[in-house]
Every structure is written in C-alpha cells, then in structure tokens.
Motif scaffolding. Structure first.
Motif, short mmCIF file in Angstrom:
data_model
loop_
_atom_site.label_atom_id
_atom_site.label_comp_id
_atom_site.label_asym_id
_atom_site.label_seq_id
_atom_site.Cartn_x
_atom_site.Cartn_y
_atom_site.Cartn_z
N VAL A 48 0.86 -1.18 0.00
CA VAL A 48 0.00 0.00 0.00
C VAL A 48 0.90 1.23 0.00
N ARG A 49 0.52 2.20 -0.78
CA ARG A 49 1.25 3.47 -0.81
C ARG A 49 0.29 4.59 -0.41
N VAL A 50 0.74 5.41 0.52
CA VAL A 50 -0.04 6.56 0.95
C VAL A 50 0.76 7.81 0.58
N PRO A 51 0.23 8.61 -0.33
CA PRO A 51 0.96 9.81 -0.76
C PRO A 51 0.96 10.89 0.33
N PHE A 52 2.02 11.67 0.35
CA PHE A 52 2.08 12.83 1.24
C PHE A 52 1.20 13.93 0.66
N ALA A 53 0.84 14.89 1.49
CA ALA A 53 0.01 16.02 1.04
C ALA A 53 0.77 16.90 0.06
N HIS A 54 2.09 16.90 0.17
CA HIS A 54 2.95 17.66 -0.74
C HIS A 54 4.32 17.00 -0.77
N ARG A 55 5.11 17.30 -1.74
CA ARG A 55 6.45 16.73 -1.87
C ARG A 55 7.33 17.23 -0.74
N LEU A 56 7.98 16.32 -0.04
CA LEU A 56 8.87 16.68 1.07
C LEU A 56 10.27 16.97 0.53
N GLU A 58 12.80 18.15 3.00
CA GLU A 58 13.73 18.07 4.13
C GLU A 58 13.32 16.92 5.05
N ARG A 59 14.30 16.30 5.64
CA ARG A 59 14.07 15.16 6.53
C ARG A 59 13.11 15.52 7.68
N ALA A 60 13.24 16.73 8.21
CA ALA A 60 12.41 17.16 9.34
C ALA A 60 10.92 17.18 8.99
N GLU A 61 10.59 17.24 7.72
CA GLU A 61 9.19 17.27 7.29
C GLU A 61 8.51 15.91 7.45
N ILE A 62 9.27 14.85 7.53
CA ILE A 62 8.69 13.51 7.58
C ILE A 62 7.80 13.36 8.81
N ARG A 63 8.32 13.68 9.98
CA ARG A 63 7.55 13.54 11.22
C ARG A 63 6.27 14.37 11.16
N ARG A 64 6.38 15.62 10.71
CA ARG A 64 5.20 16.48 10.63
C ARG A 64 4.15 15.89 9.70
N GLU A 65 4.59 15.32 8.59
CA GLU A 65 3.66 14.75 7.63
C GLU A 65 3.00 13.48 8.18
N VAL A 67 2.46 12.85 11.34
CA VAL A 67 1.49 13.33 12.34
C VAL A 67 0.24 13.86 11.64
N ARG A 68 0.42 14.57 10.54
CA ARG A 68 -0.72 15.08 9.79
C ARG A 68 -1.59 13.92 9.28
N MET A 69 -0.93 12.89 8.74
CA MET A 69 -1.67 11.74 8.23
C MET A 69 -2.44 11.05 9.36
N ARG A 71 -3.54 12.40 12.16
CA ARG A 71 -4.67 13.25 12.55
C ARG A 71 -5.79 13.21 11.50
N GLU A 72 -5.42 13.17 10.24
CA GLU A 72 -6.43 13.07 9.18
C GLU A 72 -7.18 11.75 9.28
N ALA A 73 -6.45 10.67 9.55
CA ALA A 73 -7.08 9.36 9.71
C ALA A 73 -8.05 9.38 10.89
N CYS A 74 -7.65 9.96 12.00
CA CYS A 74 -8.53 10.07 13.17
C CYS A 74 -9.78 10.86 12.83
N GLN A 75 -9.60 11.96 12.12
CA GLN A 75 -10.73 12.80 11.74
C GLN A 75 -11.72 12.02 10.87
N GLN A 76 -11.20 11.24 9.92
CA GLN A 76 -12.08 10.46 9.05
C GLN A 76 -12.88 9.45 9.84
N LEU A 77 -12.29 8.93 10.92
CA LEU A 77 -12.98 7.94 11.73
C LEU A 77 -13.81 8.56 12.85
N GLY A 78 -13.68 9.87 13.02
CA GLY A 78 -14.42 10.54 14.08
C GLY A 78 -13.91 10.25 15.47
N ILE A 79 -12.59 9.98 15.56
CA ILE A 79 -12.00 9.74 16.89
C ILE A 79 -11.03 10.87 17.23
N GLU A 80 -10.86 11.08 18.52
CA GLU A 80 -9.99 12.14 18.99
C GLU A 80 -8.53 11.66 18.94
#
Length: 85
Positions: A48-56, A58-65, A67-69, A71-80
């Motif tokens: 399975v491949r999950v694309p990032f929201a934008h092309r990364l 810098e290495r530091a962007e990986i963790r932020r992305e 975390v974003r994924m 949080r987006e997954a939680c939002q889709q499922l309606g969980i905190e």
C-alpha cells in the motif's frame, strides 16, 4: 514507526491507504512523495502506498507529515487523536 507506532500505522493504512479490513501494517519505505507499507488483509500481505500532502524536501518534514496523516485518519474515523509526544 513499526515498533513505536504500530497502531498509528495501521490506522493510517485502514483509512488513508484504503484498507479498512487490515489487521496489521508495517512501514517498508518512503520517498519525497509518500510512504510505502506492507498491509495484511485476510492473512495476505499486500503493498500500500499513501501519498504525502505535498512533496517533502527536508528530513524534518517527515515527522510532521506522518502526524498530519495520523490526525487526518482520526478525523475520518471521528476519533480524537492523542497528543503527539
């Protein structure tokens, strides 16, 4: 990701990866455009491949992305989402 965040990886793959029936997931790689996973569905491991929201760029962007994924997954499922540590 695999050892410390196995549940988060599975959540991401179930929602953003389009595998709601997945029972296991592990990260197998990544590049500037997305993350690759091996996901188990019905006792069969599939890629399975999950694309990032934008092309990364810098290495530091990986963790932020990731975390974003998460949080987006939680939002889709309606969980905190829990707070990132």
């Amino acid at each position: 990701m695999n050892d410390d965040h196995a549940a988060d990886t599975l959540l991401i793959c179930r929602t953003l990866g389009g595998c709601p029936a997945a029972t296991r997931a592990r990260t197998t790689g990544l590049d500037a455009d997305g993350m690759d996973f091996a996901v188990t569905v019905d006792d069969i491991e599939v890629p399975v491949r999950v694309p990032f929201a934008h092309r990364l760029t810098e290495r530091a962007e990986i963790r932020r992305e990731v975390v974003r994924m998460y949080r987006e997954a939680c939002q889709q499922l309606g969980i905190e989402p829990r707070e990132a540590g």
